[in-house]
Structures are given as C-alpha cells and as structure tokens.
Write a protein that holds these residues in place. Structure first.
Motif, PDB file in Angstrom:
ATOM      1  N   VAL A  10       0.808  -1.268  -0.137  1.00 11.20           N
ATOM      2  CA  VAL A  10      -0.107   0.110  -0.056  1.00 11.20           C
ATOM      3  C   VAL A  10       0.847   1.242   0.192  1.00 11.20           C
ATOM      4  CG1 VAL A  10      -0.174   0.202   2.544  1.00 11.20           C
ATOM      5  CG2 VAL A  10      -2.071   1.155   1.077  1.00 11.20           C
ATOM      6  N   THR A  11       0.661   2.206  -0.715  1.00 13.72           N
ATOM      7  CA  THR A  11       1.205   3.426  -0.758  1.00 13.72           C
ATOM      8  C   THR A  11       0.079   4.673  -0.601  1.00 13.72           C
ATOM      9  OG1 THR A  11       3.297   4.619  -1.640  1.00 13.72           O
ATOM     10  CG2 THR A  11       1.342   3.828  -3.237  1.00 13.72           C
ATOM     11  N   VAL A  12       0.747   5.892  -0.401  1.00 17.96           N
ATOM     12  CA  VAL A  12       0.156   7.085  -0.442  1.00 17.96           C
ATOM     13  C   VAL A  12       0.501   8.119  -1.085  1.00 17.96           C
ATOM     14  CG1 VAL A  12       0.933   7.906   1.862  1.00 17.96           C
ATOM     15  CG2 VAL A  12      -1.172   8.748   1.383  1.00 17.96           C
ATOM     16  N   ASP A  13      -0.325   9.150  -1.750  1.00 11.24           N
ATOM     17  CA  ASP A  13       0.387  10.034  -2.685  1.00 11.24           C
ATOM     18  C   ASP A  13       0.682  11.270  -1.525  1.00 11.24           C
ATOM     19  OD1 ASP A  13      -1.995  11.483  -2.037  1.00 11.24           O
ATOM     20  OD2 ASP A  13      -2.839  11.724  -4.116  1.00 11.24           O
ATOM     21  N   ASN A  14       1.416  12.222  -2.212  1.00 11.61           N
ATOM     22  CA  ASN A  14       1.994  13.505  -1.168  1.00 11.61           C
ATOM     23  C   ASN A  14       0.921  14.178  -0.693  1.00 11.61           C
ATOM     24  OD1 ASN A  14       4.613  12.616  -1.868  1.00 11.61           O
ATOM     25  ND2 ASN A  14       4.953  14.114  -3.773  1.00 11.61           N
ATOM     26  N   SER A  15      -0.450  14.144  -1.257  1.00 16.40           N
ATOM     27  CA  SER A  15      -1.437  14.942  -0.645  1.00 16.40           C
ATOM     28  C   SER A  15      -1.767  14.475   0.629  1.00 16.40           C
ATOM     29  CB  SER A  15      -2.426  15.281  -1.772  1.00 16.40           C
ATOM     30  OG  SER A  15      -2.971  14.119  -1.739  1.00 16.40           O
ATOM     31  N   GLY A  16      -1.718  12.916   0.514  1.00 12.87           N
ATOM     32  CA  GLY A  16      -2.458  12.169   1.863  1.00 12.87           C
ATOM     33  C   GLY A  16      -3.884  11.767   1.542  1.00 12.87           C
ATOM     34  N   GLU A  17      -4.335  12.140   0.437  1.00  7.49           N
ATOM     35  CA  GLU A  17      -5.775  12.125   0.022  1.00  7.49           C
ATOM     36  C   GLU A  17      -6.097  10.785  -0.732  1.00  7.49           C
ATOM     37  OE1 GLU A  17      -8.261  13.863   1.435  1.00  7.49           O
ATOM     38  OE2 GLU A  17      -6.484  15.018   2.561  1.00  7.49           O
ATOM     39  N   ARG A  18      -5.142  10.360  -1.270  1.00  4.25           N
ATOM     40  CA  ARG A  18      -5.249   9.092  -2.177  1.00  4.25           C
ATOM     41  C   ARG A  18      -4.273   7.855  -1.767  1.00  4.25           C
ATOM     42  NH1 ARG A  18      -4.591  10.782  -8.492  1.00  4.25           N
ATOM     43  NH2 ARG A  18      -2.806  11.782  -7.393  1.00  4.25           N
ATOM     44  N   LEU A  19      -5.099   6.972  -1.732  1.00  4.80           N
ATOM     45  CA  LEU A  19      -4.005   5.435  -1.354  1.00  4.80           C
ATOM     46  C   LEU A  19      -4.252   4.708  -2.721  1.00  4.80           C
ATOM     47  CD1 LEU A  19      -5.521   4.484   2.023  1.00  4.80           C
ATOM     48  CD2 LEU A  19      -3.492   5.634   1.819  1.00  4.80           C
ATOM     49  N   VAL A  20      -3.045   4.066  -2.982  1.00  5.13           N
ATOM     50  CA  VAL A  20      -2.921   2.873  -4.038  1.00  5.13           C
ATOM     51  C   VAL A  20      -2.727   1.740  -3.270  1.00  5.13           C
ATOM     52  CG1 VAL A  20      -2.062   2.211  -6.081  1.00  5.13           C
ATOM     53  CG2 VAL A  20      -1.849   4.682  -5.449  1.00  5.13           C
TER      54      VAL A  20
ATOM     55  N   ASP B  75       9.782   7.464   7.707  1.00  3.53           N
ATOM     56  CA  ASP B  75       9.213   8.535   8.362  1.00  3.53           C
ATOM     57  C   ASP B  75       9.909   9.752   8.341  1.00  3.53           C
ATOM     58  OD1 ASP B  75       7.654  10.409   9.874  1.00  3.53           O
ATOM     59  OD2 ASP B  75       7.104   9.028  11.496  1.00  3.53           O
ATOM     60  N   LYS B  76       9.601  10.539   7.317  1.00  2.00           N
ATOM     61  CA  LYS B  76      10.490  11.884   7.093  1.00  2.00           C
ATOM     62  C   LYS B  76      10.370  12.907   8.571  1.00  2.00           C
ATOM     63  CE  LYS B  76      10.270  11.961   2.244  1.00  2.00           C
ATOM     64  NZ  LYS B  76       9.700  13.140   1.144  1.00  2.00           N
ATOM     65  N   LYS B  77       9.139  12.675   9.053  1.00  8.72           N
ATOM     66  CA  LYS B  77       9.008  13.765  10.046  1.00  8.72           C
ATOM     67  C   LYS B  77       9.723  13.413  11.469  1.00  8.72           C
ATOM     68  CE  LYS B  77       5.263  15.533  13.164  1.00  8.72           C
ATOM     69  NZ  LYS B  77       3.685  15.425  13.276  1.00  8.72           N
ATOM     70  N   ARG B  78       9.745  11.956  11.809  1.00  6.51           N
ATOM     71  CA  ARG B  78      10.588  11.569  12.770  1.00  6.51           C
ATOM     72  C   ARG B  78      11.837  11.042  12.833  1.00  6.51           C
ATOM     73  NH1 ARG B  78       5.132  10.168  12.752  1.00  6.51           N
ATOM     74  NH2 ARG B  78       3.667  11.295  14.365  1.00  6.51           N
ATOM     75  N   LYS B  79      12.151  10.968  11.407  1.00  2.37           N
ATOM     76  CA  LYS B  79      13.658  10.342  11.250  1.00  2.37           C
ATOM     77  C   LYS B  79      13.483   8.862  11.765  1.00  2.37           C
ATOM     78  CE  LYS B  79      14.454  14.277   9.679  1.00  2.37           C
ATOM     79  NZ  LYS B  79      14.268  14.555   8.377  1.00  2.37           N
ATOM     80  N   LEU B  80      12.401   7.967  11.554  1.00 11.38           N
ATOM     81  CA  LEU B  80      12.378   6.737  11.859  1.00 11.38           C
ATOM     82  C   LEU B  80      11.941   5.948  10.626  1.00 11.38           C
ATOM     83  CD1 LEU B  80      10.530   7.046  15.396  1.00 11.38           C
ATOM     84  CD2 LEU B  80      13.025   6.736  15.060  1.00 11.38           C
TER      85      LEU B  80
ATOM     86  N   GLU C 194       2.342   8.686   5.532  1.00  7.63           N
ATOM     87  CA  GLU C 194       1.721   9.834   4.688  1.00  7.63           C
ATOM     88  C   GLU C 194       2.856  10.826   4.985  1.00  7.63           C
ATOM     89  OE1 GLU C 194      -1.960  11.048   5.812  1.00  7.63           O
ATOM     90  OE2 GLU C 194      -1.648  11.564   7.691  1.00  7.63           O
ATOM     91  N   GLU C 195       2.674  11.942   4.074  1.00  2.00           N
ATOM     92  CA  GLU C 195       3.763  12.961   4.084  1.00  2.00           C
ATOM     93  C   GLU C 195       4.069  13.868   5.597  1.00  2.00           C
ATOM     94  OE1 GLU C 195       6.903  14.899   1.654  1.00  2.00           O
ATOM     95  OE2 GLU C 195       5.634  13.340   1.230  1.00  2.00           O
ATOM     96  N   ASN C 196       2.761  14.011   5.986  1.00  3.94           N
ATOM     97  CA  ASN C 196       2.979  14.741   7.369  1.00  3.94           C
ATOM     98  C   ASN C 196       3.117  13.821   8.568  1.00  3.94           C
ATOM     99  OD1 ASN C 196       0.614  13.487   7.832  1.00  3.94           O
ATOM    100  ND2 ASN C 196      -1.041  15.169   7.411  1.00  3.94           N
ATOM    101  N   GLY C 197       3.343  12.632   8.362  1.00  9.01           N
ATOM    102  CA  GLY C 197       3.912  11.720   9.295  1.00  9.01           C
ATOM    103  C   GLY C 197       2.654  11.376  10.349  1.00  9.01           C
TER     104      GLY C 197
ATOM    105  N   LYS D  50      -4.796  -1.809   7.431  1.00  8.35           N
ATOM    106  CA  LYS D  50      -4.925  -1.177   8.982  1.00  8.35           C
ATOM    107  C   LYS D  50      -4.353   0.112   8.701  1.00  8.35           C
ATOM    108  CE  LYS D  50      -6.468  -4.939  11.463  1.00  8.35           C
ATOM    109  NZ  LYS D  50      -5.575  -5.890  11.687  1.00  8.35           N
ATOM    110  N   VAL D  51      -5.075   0.975   9.724  1.00 10.63           N
ATOM    111  CA  VAL D  51      -4.775   2.566   9.822  1.00 10.63           C
ATOM    112  C   VAL D  51      -4.054   2.696  11.198  1.00 10.63           C
ATOM    113  CG1 VAL D  51      -5.309   5.001   9.110  1.00 10.63           C
ATOM    114  CG2 VAL D  51      -6.291   3.225   8.128  1.00 10.63           C
ATOM    115  N   LEU D  52      -2.806   3.173  11.387  1.00 12.50           N
ATOM    116  CA  LEU D  52      -2.237   3.482  12.593  1.00 12.50           C
ATOM    117  C   LEU D  52      -1.923   4.875  12.795  1.00 12.50           C
ATOM    118  CD1 LEU D  52      -1.389   0.337  11.913  1.00 12.50           C
ATOM    119  CD2 LEU D  52       0.324   0.839  13.496  1.00 12.50           C
ATOM    120  N   ASP D  53      -2.573   5.468  13.725  1.00 12.20           N
ATOM    121  CA  ASP D  53      -2.603   7.047  14.155  1.00 12.20           C
ATOM    122  C   ASP D  53      -1.369   7.097  14.827  1.00 12.20           C
ATOM    123  OD1 ASP D  53      -2.377   9.694  15.198  1.00 12.20           O
ATOM    124  OD2 ASP D  53      -4.703   9.826  14.548  1.00 12.20           O
ATOM    125  N   LEU D  54      -0.090   7.709  14.360  1.00 10.42           N
ATOM    126  CA  LEU D  54       1.100   7.646  15.009  1.00 10.42           C
ATOM    127  C   LEU D  54       1.138   8.760  15.930  1.00 10.42           C
ATOM    128  CD1 LEU D  54       3.361   7.174  12.038  1.00 10.42           C
ATOM    129  CD2 LEU D  54       2.881   5.532  13.572  1.00 10.42           C
TER     130      LEU D  54
END
Length: 758
Positions: A224-234, A478-483, A535-538, A552-556
């Motif tokens: 699964v992947t997500v686009d830069n906007s975070g609005e579309r999943l593939v 994860d660009k935001k957390r560097k993980l 997603e881009e915003n982490g 599954k969706v994990l809210d970090l």
C-alpha cells in the motif's frame, strides 16, 4: 525406507543427464528417458519413498492421502517447497502447466510437501493462506517436522521427486528452471507404465480450500502507498490481481485489472495483472511491480491507460541488465520506489526495484541520468544497481559485490545524513541500507555476521545484530520523526527502527497471528503484514495486513489503530430479503419525541466485524416493569438501512435488573464510510402511587376519545410519568369523564392481557 535417499538416484540419472545433452531431437530424448526407465524398473529392489504419516495435516483434500494405497497406480510428483521461497514460487507455473496437461484420470498426481524454513511456516493456517494466495490446486501435506525431507535426504528448496506407480523413485530435479525436463520425464513415465498396464484412472478426493472462503473486498493485499497529498491511497489487491486507487476514507476511485490474473495493457477495463505487489505514485502516474508477470507496469490515471515499461512477460535470468526496459527480462519484482539520479535535473527520475527473483536491487531510468559509481544512462534503461545475484547476507563497499536474499521491500530516505535506500531483505531476516552516494551496502538490524547463514531469525528487540526479525517484507521511512518502520511479516508485528542508534523495537502487534483491533497498538494483532507506508505529514501509517485481507490504519500521534473500509456502492449486492426488512423496520415501535437520547462516542469498526451493545436500564423510583406488556429493544439506522439487512432488529426485555447484550454484525460490503446506529428501548411500567395511576387513566381516556390506538396510549403514558411528584391540573373535562371511561379502560386492559397470554 528409501535406501540412500535421493543419493541412490544420482549414478543412473547423471548418466541420463549427460546423454540428453548430446541428443539433437525430441524423439532421441524420449528414447533415452524410455531406456532409463526400463533400467530403473528392472532393478532388483526399488528405491521407495516411505509412507506419509497418517497424523500429518492435509490441504486441498477430503482427508489424509496414503502414498502406497490411494496413490498406487499413479505417477506422483512430490514438490518439496516452503512458501516464503521465491525459487519455490517460480516453480508453481511449471507445475500448474503440467496439471493442465495431465490429470489424475491420466494417471498424474502432484503433491506439495511443505517443509518449513521459518517457525511461522509450520502453522497450518499460514500454509492455508499461502495455498490460496498462490492458487495451489493440488494436495499439500504439512511436513512440519521435515520427516520426509530427512528420509529422502532433500537438501534445498525447491526439490522435485518423480515416483512411479509403486511409489518407486525415478527422477529428482533440484532448484528451478527445469520445465523441459519435468515435462519430458513425466510424459515418458506415464507412457512407459501405461504400456505395462500399471496406471490407474481413479479420481483422488480433491477439495480445494479456496472454495470454503467467503468473498472479501480485498484478497491478500501485498503493498500500500499514499500520494503526497495524503488524500489518495494505492493498494495492490494482490489476490484479486488488481490495483485499487481510493480516497483516504476507502471510497474506490479506480479499480484497475482483476479479478482474474492475466497480462494485458490497455484501458483500465481491459488491463490485466498477475499478483501485483509494489506500487509507487507520483502526481497521476503509478508504477507497479507486476510480480508474477515479471513486469514493471505504468498506470496513467488521467488517460486511464496501462502500459509496460520493463520486462518481457517471462522470468528472466539476466543479472546485469542494461537493455531498454521493454526488452530487458526481469525476475519477480516485489517492490518499487521513486528516487533521484546523481546528474538528473528532474525529481523522481529513477524507479528503484527490489528484484526478489534475482536477489538484487535494480534501477529503471525514467529520465536520462547517472547512478552512483556508474556512467550516464539513457531514458528507459533497466539495469542492476546492487547485489551479485548470489543469495547471501553479504555487505560490501562496492554494490555489485554485495549479496541479498530475496529483497522484498524498499524505501527511500533522500535527506542528509541518510541519503540511502532501506531494504527489507526477507530471507536473511535483515534490514540493509544502500548508500546513494557511493552504492555501499551496509547492515542495519537483524541477521548475523556470517553472510551465508540465512537462518539467523527470531523476534527480539535490540540494537543492530542483537535485534531479530523473521522474514520482513516491507519498510517505510518517516521523514517527520526520522524513523524507519518495518513490516516484520512472520512475527506478525510492525517494528520501528532508529537508524542513528540502530535500535529496533516493537511498535504494534502481539506476535500472535490474528485480527484484533485493540485499544492500543500493543494489544492489536496482524497476520503476515506485507507492506506499509507513512503519509507525508507523518500522522497516519497504512499497513497491508495481508492474511487478514485488510488495510490497517495506525494514527502515530494518538496511537489509535483502525481499519480502512473499502467502499464501492456499485459493487454491493442488494439482499433478496430487502422487502421483508422494510416491513420489519416499519413495524418497530415509535418512541415519543420527549424520550431521552444518549449519544455514545464514535467507534471505528471494520466491514464484517461483530460489535456488541450493552444495554442497562433503570426505572424511576417506586416503579415496576409491566411484564405482560411488549417491552422491547430495537435497532434503527436512519438513511443507512443497508446496515440492517440480515440483522436481528429487536428483542424482548423481561428483566431490567440484568444487563442486555445486543450483538450486531456489520455487512462485509459498506455503502458509506460513516453511519449512525441507534439502539432504542420501549418499556411499560406502573407506579405504586394511586394518584399517579389516577392521572394516567385520565390521560388515557382523553387520548382514547381522540382515536389513538391502545398500544400508543401505553407509550404516551410513559412520557407523562416523568412528571411524577408534581401537581397536575387535569381540568374539569377530565374529571367529568373519569367515571364514564374508567370502566371502558378496565375492560380493554382485561381483553388485551387475555389476548397476550393466549
């Protein structure tokens, strides 16, 4: 016992192999095999295979199969395999083609002997999933303790052993790529023993596991992947051989390919894939690792077209590459990610490919550019970037001398100081890095120092080599957390790695293969998760929970886990009992407008999931439930009646002192991402205070005179009783009519109670 195991075949079969090299025509080859069989069949003592234990677990059969009873009179092909092994997967198309040419009526039976590498692969339910995922339609036996493996002295996966009608060993083929010999040996063996009248045409009791499964919106989603906007999943809906593009609420925007496998370019309605895995999206273009077609495909969402950009449609053995994409054979691409060349002027001008089939990492040049330690390359060129092609856990400063073992997940960290590719190297149970400055391949976590030991797996948090993984299939940065997050597939966990400290820890999952959405990450469970993305915003991480057929969706941030519903109104069937359900809804009681309403917090649930409502009721003081009245609970869903199809919508309430449990199973096909369910209760109760009884009877007479039904009167009474303890002015009209109507009310009550009891 098999005297000497497979070693007993070596002298005679080696002579045959050398003779076949000198044969020029198909007829010569057939004659050589025929003479070989005459020699083997006239041996004083057969090389026989021991009986398969009666206590072994079988799949795709009605029951256990006896090798020397049920399969007597059959030519049997034993396929020693383990479902994690890419080489074993490469063999399945050959076996499938053989099954299409010869059936059990012709005298041929293929039996998969599953001999596990990883502990997770010994579990029958996991083998069941693999049998379905890879469309295996012949009998499979779970040789969890490798008993037959050791009896025959099998040494590697895959190994084929061909048996004659007495269970006598005739040939062995080790590894993949022996399709021509497999067909030659099998066809001549069938002919040889048919001439001798030793072939039986009886049917074997086949009962396919796949026929017992209910339909599902997703089937073994791999990545699964997500686009830069975070609005579309593939989503790679691997088992349905299609690619889904959805909104972040699960609403399907595009369904491309499926439900059957195939290989076809063209418009979305015409395109076909075969078990696609990795996907990468940039703007309105998606690249797909079309794994079992051995292709890289391009999806243009604006033109709604699918084209092939790399691969020729058959498995390649080239480990160097360098040809233009459409002319370059490749082997089982498993994941893809966008990257940048050194000299390129355009963002995302390279597509990095985890080439599981040749144990390498490749690059497809989307524009002209230069790779680390390489020369300038033209647009469209597809070539090896890292990995010798040997199946190893070997790190090296020079990328071509490094060794991978079935790389299956890949992610990019382009920022400094990382500037590398992270690789989930599944068969070595490690995560590795490839520098995008100089191509150096380094160890991050898992495995061990010996490059030839591919059995250093486990489930242990820790740093570097002290951490242990089990067949990881996916990584995401994860660009935001560097993980870095890892889909530790055979441990059924999501792990998090700090690449600076090389520390690996469990983020989510208990280690149990199941499907539980708990109150925390640690209480939730997965089943062989194969891919993931952040997603881009982490904020959100999406996980392809492969064997649970879910995303599954994990809210970090909140640490809440939920499931993504797959919504497609056009694909939902209308149940046959819809009119009956409408009648049920119409006949439910109607509560007064003044009835109190309690709103519960929203709950994230999954299609097909069963939830429970716990109903606890309390009557006003000095009140008693009228047990003769129709006290009940019922469920409604205004504007979402599709939720109610096939449900139990109501039930009796006989005792308010007990907590009432109301089960509710959500439909597997959902028409919207959000809906409101209401659980309502209608109670009839009496006060012990005479004055209250007098007031209620007066109200009853008034309403009855206005033409209300008797059942409605009781409902209305409940509303007035909430004013208990307050003085009520009934008016002169009510006083005059009390005596007249009291007797009528008494008679009606008596008739109603008698009718209720009868």
């Amino acid at each position: 016992m098999a005297a000497g195991g497979l070693a007993g075949l070596l002298p005679a079969q080696t002579q045959l192999e050398y003779a076949l090299l000198d044969a020029d025509t198909a007829q010569e080859k057939e004659n050589l095999v025929y003479q070989y069989l005459k020699k083997m069949d006239s041996r004083e003592r057969d090389l026989t295979v021991p009986e398969l234990g009666g206590d072994l677990q079988w799949l795709n059969t009605a029951g256990p199969i006896s090798l020397h009873k049920d399969l007597c009179g059959k030519v049997v092909v034993l396929d020693f395999f383990t479902y994690c092994c890419i080489n074993c997967l490469h063999l399945l198309p050959d076996l499938h083609a053989l099954e299409c040419q010869y059936s059990d009526k012709d005298g041929l039976i293929i039996v998969g002997v599953h001999s596990a590498k990883f502990p997770n692969e010994k579990v029958l339910d996991n083998i069941k999933s693999a049998v379905l995922r890879y469309n295996i339609v012949h009998p499979v036996v779970n040789d969890a303790d490798a008993t037959l493996w050791h009896e025959l002295e099998v040494s590697c996966w895959p190994t084929l052993v061909i048996l004659g009608p007495r269970g006598n060993m005739l040939f062995s083929l080790v590894g993949e790529g022996h399709r021509e010999k497999l067909f030659l040996f099998t066809s001549v063996t069938l002919k040889f023993y048919k001439e001798r009248g030793q072939i039986k045409d009886n049917n074997i009791g086949i009962k396919l596991y796949r026929d017992t499964l209910p339909p599902s919106p997703l089937l073994f989603p791999g990545k699964v992947t997500v686009d830069n906007s975070g609005e579309r999943l593939v989503i790679a809906d691997t088992g349905h051989h299609r690619i889904l593009v959805t909104q972040k609420n699960g609403q399907i925007l595009h369904a491309i390919g499926g439900p059957s496998s195939g290989r076809r370019d063209g418009r979305f309605s015409e395109a076909a894939f075969n078990s696609p895995q990795g996907i990468a999206i940039k703007n309105n273009v998606i690249y797909v690792a079309d794994t079992e077609n051995h292709l890289i495909r391009k999806i243009d969402l604006e033109l709604e077209m699918v084209t092939t950009v790399a691969g020729i449609g058959i498995q390649g053995v080239d480990k160097e590459g360098g040809a233009k994409g459409e002319e370059q054979p490749i082997s089982s691409p498993w994941d893809v990610v966008f990257g940048n060349s050194i000299s390129g002027t355009q963002e995302g001008d390279v597509l990095w490919i985890a080439m599981a089939g040749t144990h390498q990492v490749w690059a497809l040049m989307l524009e002209g550019g230069k790779l680390p330690k390489g020369s300038d390359l033209k647009k469209g060129v597809c070539l090896r970037f890292a990995g010798s092609g040997n199946e190893e856990n070997r790190n090296n400063a020079y990328p071509h001398k490094a060794g991978f073992a079935q790389p299956s997940g890949i992610s990019l960290a382009s920022e400094e100081p990382w500037n590398c590719l992270f690789v989930a190297d599944s068969e070595s149970s490690t995560v590795r890095t490839i520098s995008l400055k100089d191509g150096a391949v380094k160890h991050l976590v898992g495995g061990e120092r010996d490059p030839l030991n591919l059995f250093a797996f486990g489930d242990m948090d820790g740093a570097g080599i002290n951490a242990k993984l089990q067949h990881p299939l996916g990584v995401t940065w994860d660009k935001k957390r560097k993980l870095l997050y890892v889909a530790d597939s055979y441990n059924h966990k999501i792990k998090v790695v700090d690449p600076k400290m090389k520390n690996c820890a469990t983020l989510a999952g208990t280690g149990e293969a199941s499907d539980v959405i708990g109150s925390s990450f640690a209480q939730s469970t997965f089943n062989e998760p194969g891919g993931l993305c952040v997603e881009e915003n982490g904020r959100l991480m999406y996980v392809a929970d492969t064997n649970n057929h879910q995303i599954k969706v994990l809210d970090l941030e909140t640490k809440i886990l939920s499931m993504l519903p797959i919504l497609n109104p056009e694909a939902c069937d209308v149940p046959d009992n819809l009119p009956v359900q409408k009648d049920k809804i119409t006949n439910l009681p109607k509560l007064p407008k003044s009835a109190p309403v309690l709103q519960l917090p929203s709950l994230t649930v999954a299609p097909g999931q069963t939830i429970q409502f716990l109903l606890k009721l309390t009557l006003p003081p000095d009140s008693k439930l009228n047990e003769e009245a129709p006290n009940s609970w019922f469920i409604t869903a205004e504007d979402n009646t599709w939720l109610l199809q096939g449900q139990c919508l109501s039930g009796e309430i006989k005792d308010v002192s007990c907590q009432i449990i109301i089960p509710f199973q959500l439909p597997r096909s959902c028409l919207s991402a959000e809906a409101i369910l209401a659980v309502k209760a209608c109670l009839y109760y009496c006060s012990k205070v005479f004055q209250l009884l007098w007031v209620s009877l007066s109200i009853l007479t008034c309403h009855f005179e206005e033409g209300e039904s008797f059942a409605t009167l009781f409902t209305d009474c409940k509303c007035y009783w909430k004013y208990e303890g307050k003085e009520t002015d009934l008016g002169f009209y009510h006083f005059l009519h009390f005596t007249t109507y009291c007797f009528r009310i008494f008679c009606l009550c008596l008739l109603w109670i008698v009718a209720r009891k009868s």
